[in-house]
Design a protein around this motif. Sequence first.
Motif, short mmCIF file in Angstrom:
data_model
loop_
_atom_site.label_atom_id
_atom_site.label_comp_id
_atom_site.label_asym_id
_atom_site.label_seq_id
_atom_site.Cartn_x
_atom_site.Cartn_y
_atom_site.Cartn_z
N GLY A 145 0.80 -1.21 0.00
CA GLY A 145 0.00 0.00 0.00
C GLY A 145 0.84 1.27 0.00
N LEU A 146 1.96 1.26 0.75
CA LEU A 146 2.85 2.42 0.75
C LEU A 146 3.43 2.67 -0.64
N VAL A 147 3.93 1.59 -1.26
CA VAL A 147 4.54 1.74 -2.58
C VAL A 147 3.49 2.18 -3.61
N ALA A 148 2.31 1.55 -3.58
CA ALA A 148 1.28 1.88 -4.57
C ALA A 148 0.80 3.31 -4.41
N GLY A 149 0.64 3.78 -3.17
CA GLY A 149 0.15 5.13 -2.95
C GLY A 149 1.16 6.21 -3.29
N PHE A 150 2.44 5.93 -3.04
CA PHE A 150 3.47 6.93 -3.28
C PHE A 150 3.93 6.95 -4.73
N ALA A 151 3.82 5.79 -5.39
CA ALA A 151 4.25 5.71 -6.79
C ALA A 151 3.24 6.40 -7.70
N ARG A 152 3.71 6.71 -8.85
CA ARG A 152 2.84 7.32 -9.86
C ARG A 152 3.04 6.59 -11.18
N GLY A 153 2.04 6.72 -12.05
CA GLY A 153 2.19 6.16 -13.39
C GLY A 153 1.95 4.66 -13.44
N TRP A 154 2.80 3.97 -14.22
CA TRP A 154 2.57 2.55 -14.51
C TRP A 154 2.69 1.67 -13.28
N LEU A 155 3.56 2.02 -12.33
CA LEU A 155 3.75 1.17 -11.15
C LEU A 155 2.49 1.15 -10.30
N ASP A 156 1.88 2.30 -10.10
CA ASP A 156 0.64 2.36 -9.34
C ASP A 156 -0.46 1.57 -10.03
N ARG A 157 -0.56 1.70 -11.34
CA ARG A 157 -1.60 0.97 -12.09
C ARG A 157 -1.36 -0.53 -12.03
N LEU A 158 -0.09 -0.96 -12.10
CA LEU A 158 0.22 -2.38 -12.03
C LEU A 158 -0.13 -2.97 -10.67
N VAL A 230 5.92 16.06 3.26
CA VAL A 230 6.40 15.08 2.28
C VAL A 230 7.06 15.80 1.11
N GLN A 231 6.44 16.87 0.62
CA GLN A 231 7.02 17.62 -0.49
C GLN A 231 8.34 18.28 -0.08
N ALA A 232 8.40 18.72 1.17
CA ALA A 232 9.66 19.32 1.65
C ALA A 232 10.77 18.27 1.70
N ALA A 233 10.43 17.04 2.14
CA ALA A 233 11.42 15.97 2.17
C ALA A 233 11.90 15.62 0.77
N GLN A 234 10.99 15.64 -0.20
CA GLN A 234 11.39 15.35 -1.58
C GLN A 234 12.31 16.44 -2.13
N VAL A 235 11.97 17.70 -1.84
CA VAL A 235 12.81 18.81 -2.32
C VAL A 235 14.21 18.73 -1.70
N MET A 236 14.30 18.30 -0.46
CA MET A 236 15.60 18.19 0.22
C MET A 236 16.40 16.98 -0.26
N GLY A 237 15.81 16.12 -1.07
CA GLY A 237 16.53 14.97 -1.59
C GLY A 237 16.54 13.77 -0.66
N VAL A 238 15.57 13.69 0.24
CA VAL A 238 15.49 12.54 1.14
C VAL A 238 15.17 11.29 0.32
N PRO A 239 15.86 10.17 0.57
CA PRO A 239 15.58 8.94 -0.20
C PRO A 239 14.13 8.50 -0.05
N THR A 240 13.62 7.86 -1.11
CA THR A 240 12.22 7.43 -1.11
C THR A 240 11.92 6.46 0.03
N ARG A 241 12.84 5.55 0.30
CA ARG A 241 12.62 4.58 1.38
C ARG A 241 12.44 5.29 2.72
N ARG A 242 13.24 6.33 2.95
CA ARG A 242 13.11 7.07 4.22
C ARG A 242 11.80 7.83 4.27
N ILE A 243 11.37 8.37 3.15
CA ILE A 243 10.08 9.08 3.13
C ILE A 243 8.94 8.12 3.45
N LEU A 244 9.01 6.91 2.88
CA LEU A 244 7.93 5.94 3.09
C LEU A 244 7.85 5.49 4.54
#
Length: 336
Positions: A145-158, A230-244
């Motif tokens: 659920g974490l991966v599906a919700g955070f992902a976008r595009g084909w991965l979420d659809r898959l 979450v957007q601030a963490a992405q702008v700062m370059g925090v790894p995706t795993r840490r954000i999740l």
Amino acid sequence: MTTADLEQLEHELPPGEPVDKKIAGKSPTRIAFERLRKDKVAVISSAVVLLLILMGLFAPLICSLWGIYPDNSDPASPRPSEVLSFDTFPAIGPPYYPFTWEHPLGLAPRTGYDNLARLLYGIRTSLSVAAAATILSTVIGVSIGLVAGFARGWLDRLISFVIDLFLSFPFLLGALALAPIIISRFSTNLEALSKAQVIALVSVLVVFGWMALARLIRGQVLSLREREFVQAAQVMGVPTRRILFKELLPNLVAPIVVATSLTLPAYVAAEAGLSYLGIGLTGVPSLGQTINDAVNSYAEYPLYLWAPVVTVMVLVLALNLLGDSIRDAFDPKTRR
């Protein structure tokens, strides 16, 4: 509260009234547990669940102190010929003889097993299977659920397609198809068969039980991923795993706890139902297996059937009521 507010409050209060300058806050989790503590239904349900857990956990000790046995594997256990009459019904205790503390729930027809011992070990088995399946399905459902919700595009659809695919497959049909394969593969080794049945039952419950939680978590993450932190963490370059797992997961504790508390009783009932149908556990005592064995003797020996049925009913009801109380306590919109 600022210093100016405190000074104004001191002027407004009568002389001699103390002002507490330390304003202590409460976390949402602490507030939820305080609401649970004040909820009488939650307290009673917790006490019933805890009692049943202790009965299952200490089943070997209770049986040893009572001098009762769930089967004939112990050399000290009585042989069927010693406790059964000519019609294979118990020669002591119910249904034809007075109550005795030696066997409070009587003995099983045809086998002479003690019903109380089978009941204790059945609670132990049902709770163990349900707890293992709940933990595994929660881990899988939350991760997907974490991966599906955070992902976008084909991965979420898959991932959404896979979730829908598993939801469309009938649970009972999968269990019916898996049981004969396992029995035919391990039919020559009873010990291996018992272990294989436990693993297969947990696997079936997990494979067909993670999707609802995955959908719930995906929906929560879809909302949280647009938040500022979450957007601030992405702008700062925090790894995706840490954000999740460091940013999103702590904000999902409430729905995870609620979903887990409602999944456990469903798995207890599913295990009992599958064992009753003969496609669950047969090598170890279980509540569903006892119900299945007792159906043919119901007319002459109703206690043999009602003991495990009432136990399953009380266990599932207590878990459901506790789950409802947990849901209400962790829901910030609920005020009870």
